[in-house]
Design an enzyme around this catalytic site. Structure first.
Site, PDB file in Angstrom:
ATOM      1  N   LYS A   1     141.235  23.070  52.999  1.00 18.03           N
ATOM      2  CA  LYS A   1     139.580  23.452  53.280  1.00 18.03           C
ATOM      3  C   LYS A   1     139.280  22.178  52.388  1.00 18.03           C
ATOM      4  O   LYS A   1     139.463  21.891  51.627  1.00 18.03           O
ATOM      5  CB  LYS A   1     138.912  24.780  53.289  1.00 18.03           C
ATOM      6  CG  LYS A   1     139.150  25.174  52.316  1.00 18.03           C
ATOM      7  CD  LYS A   1     138.487  26.296  51.512  1.00 18.03           C
ATOM      8  CE  LYS A   1     138.385  27.242  50.429  1.00 18.03           C
ATOM      9  NZ  LYS A   1     137.728  28.291  50.162  1.00 18.03           N
TER      10      LYS A   1
ATOM     11  N   ASN B   1     138.916  22.446  48.495  1.00 16.90           N
ATOM     12  CA  ASN B   1     140.096  21.888  47.874  1.00 16.90           C
ATOM     13  C   ASN B   1     140.595  20.622  48.331  1.00 16.90           C
ATOM     14  O   ASN B   1     141.642  20.326  47.090  1.00 16.90           O
ATOM     15  CB  ASN B   1     140.923  23.310  48.839  1.00 16.90           C
ATOM     16  CG  ASN B   1     140.479  24.187  48.062  1.00 16.90           C
ATOM     17  OD1 ASN B   1     139.523  24.659  47.233  1.00 16.90           O
ATOM     18  ND2 ASN B   1     141.402  25.571  48.884  1.00 16.90           N
TER      19      ASN B   1
ATOM     20  N   ASP C   1     143.986  23.523  43.599  1.00 18.20           N
ATOM     21  CA  ASP C   1     143.676  25.237  43.988  1.00 18.20           C
ATOM     22  C   ASP C   1     145.233  25.272  44.501  1.00 18.20           C
ATOM     23  O   ASP C   1     144.815  25.503  46.008  1.00 18.20           O
ATOM     24  CB  ASP C   1     142.816  25.440  44.452  1.00 18.20           C
ATOM     25  CG  ASP C   1     141.866  26.673  44.170  1.00 18.20           C
ATOM     26  OD1 ASP C   1     142.923  27.900  44.103  1.00 18.20           O
ATOM     27  OD2 ASP C   1     141.216  27.118  44.178  1.00 18.20           O
TER      28      ASP C   1
ATOM     29  N   ASP D   1     145.088  27.726  52.023  1.00 21.27           N
ATOM     30  CA  ASP D   1     144.320  27.611  51.580  1.00 21.27           C
ATOM     31  C   ASP D   1     143.488  26.061  51.674  1.00 21.27           C
ATOM     32  O   ASP D   1     142.643  25.708  51.304  1.00 21.27           O
ATOM     33  CB  ASP D   1     143.317  27.942  50.254  1.00 21.27           C
ATOM     34  CG  ASP D   1     142.933  28.312  50.129  1.00 21.27           C
ATOM     35  OD1 ASP D   1     141.866  28.747  50.361  1.00 21.27           O
ATOM     36  OD2 ASP D   1     142.397  28.620  48.477  1.00 21.27           O
TER      37      ASP D   1
ATOM     38  N   THR E   1     140.303  31.498  53.471  1.00 19.21           N
ATOM     39  CA  THR E   1     139.196  31.359  54.318  1.00 19.21           C
ATOM     40  C   THR E   1     138.930  31.202  55.438  1.00 19.21           C
ATOM     41  O   THR E   1     139.661  31.709  56.593  1.00 19.21           O
ATOM     42  CB  THR E   1     138.824  29.667  54.472  1.00 19.21           C
ATOM     43  OG1 THR E   1     138.516  29.448  52.691  1.00 19.21           O
ATOM     44  CG2 THR E   1     137.131  29.685  54.122  1.00 19.21           C
TER      45      THR E   1
END
Length: 373
Positions: A175, A178, A191, A173, A211
């Protein structure tokens, strides 16, 4: 950028019948002290909300302070009803364990966790600089995004390397939303709701989550019948996307309306177009990460030895002996003195089962009248 995890993960994860609301298995009462008098466990009543930090698919994030010490933290409040409907309760336990077990300067850590009849609560490090995403446009306008990308990228690299090598965790995850910026300009990865534990580096996953713009080709191909799945190399791909977005302001494979089919087609075609201001070393490390064949992507060690990171002293960086280049760009926020408000759970007849092993406090028994942090 939004996240499609809640949509795509559901294709491979169905709610367990045991996740139906039940009144059994509520949190156990606190154990008695030696004198027979029970201490109360920590709960949301021990904190007050300072302000809201954001809202996610499963709940809200707040800046809170602990009543007994006035120390401030970030608190994630997750609705059990949404977790259980989507069969994500075990995933939340995974996030709690990653937050708790990691001992790394560039990963968010857990301070407390507890639950009520309706919600799960994670109390974590507070990073007052906010999300990295809010800095990217400014850094790009100032023409320093590539220098900052080296610094931020290096800290993120160390965090991801630690997750994979020490904790055997695939992050899935990455990105800018985060990546949180601390007051000293250093970062923390946050996260871990999509984190996946693996036992072998050759282990494969088939759950499609993450994502959209950061999905590696093999994750998209997992939607096809008969595909064998993907491995830990997806985090290397995401790292290349991440570097591109820090430098340019947007990921390489995107669409103005975020059309999923168009974006996934671009990912599979994998034709990266670099703006003219990209330096050769920036382009080279990104292209190495964005190899369509996972086996052709570099290792974390190979990335650390890439010319892009030639100016990084990895030991000094890990020990935070390097001044952050974004420190001076952190907004000097004037904290408005607001009366902290209590956390209130609305009354309801719905009571959801307890998530076993979710409770955590630095001491097994918490004295609410103590001056504990």
């Amino acid at each position: 950028m939004g996240q499609i995890a809640s949509q795509l993960c559901n294709q491979n994860s169905k709610p367990n019948q045991e996740t139906d609301p039940i009144r059994q298995s509520l949190p156990p009462p606190p154990p008695p002290l030696s004198n027979g008098v029970a201490k109360a466990q920590l709960s949301y009543n021990d904190f007050e909300i300072v302000k809201s930090l954001g809202q996610g698919a499963y709940g809200n994030v707040y800046q809170v302070q602990k009543k007994t010490s006035n120390k401030q933290f970030a608190m994630k409040a997750i609705k059990k009803s949404k977790l259980l409907q989507n069969g994500m309760d075990l995933q939340m336990l995974m996030e709690k364990n990653v937050l708790l077990k990691n001992k790394h300067p560039f990963l968010v850590t857990l301070k407390y966790s507890f639950q009520s009849d309706k919600k799960l609560y994670l109390v974590m490090d507070l990073c007052k600089g906010g999300e990295l995403l809010s800095y990217i446009s400014q850094l790009n306008r100032l023409g320093i995004s590539q220098e900052v990308a080296k610094f931020i990228g290096a800290e993120v690299l160390l965090g991801l390397e630690y997750l994979q090598r020490k904790l055997k965790i695939m992050y899935r995850d990455l990105k800018p939303e985060n990546i949180l910026v601390c007051e000293d300009g250093h970062i923390k990865i946050a996260d871990f709701g999509l984190a996946k534990h693996f036992y072998s580096e050759n282990e494969k996953c088939t759950t499609v989550c993450g994502t959209l713009e950061y999905l590696a080709p093999e994750i998209i191909q997992s939607l096809q019948p008969g595909f064998q799945g993907y491995g830990i190399e997806v985090d290397i791909w995401a790292f290349g996307i991440f570097l591109f977005e820090i430098i340019s302001g947007q990921p390489p494979f995107t669409h103005p309306k975020r059309n999923p089919e168009i974006i996934m087609k671009k990912v599979l075609q994998n034709k990266v177009q670099f703006p003219s201001y990209f330096k050769e070393e920036s382009k080279d490390i990104i292209l190495k990460c964005l190899q369509s064949n996972p086996q052709d992507r570099p290792t974390w060690d190979q990335l650390k030895n890439h010319p892009f990171f030639s100016s990084i002293n990895w030991d000094d960086l890990y020990n935070k002996q390097v001044i952050s280049p974004i420190l001076k760009h952190i907004p000097k926020r004037q904290e408005v003195k607001k009366l902290a408000r209590p956390i209130i759970e609305t009354q309801t007849d719905e009571i959801y089962r307890s998530i076993k092993d979710f409770y955590y406090a630095p001491q097994s028994l918490v004295n609410q009248n103590s001056n504990q942090s």
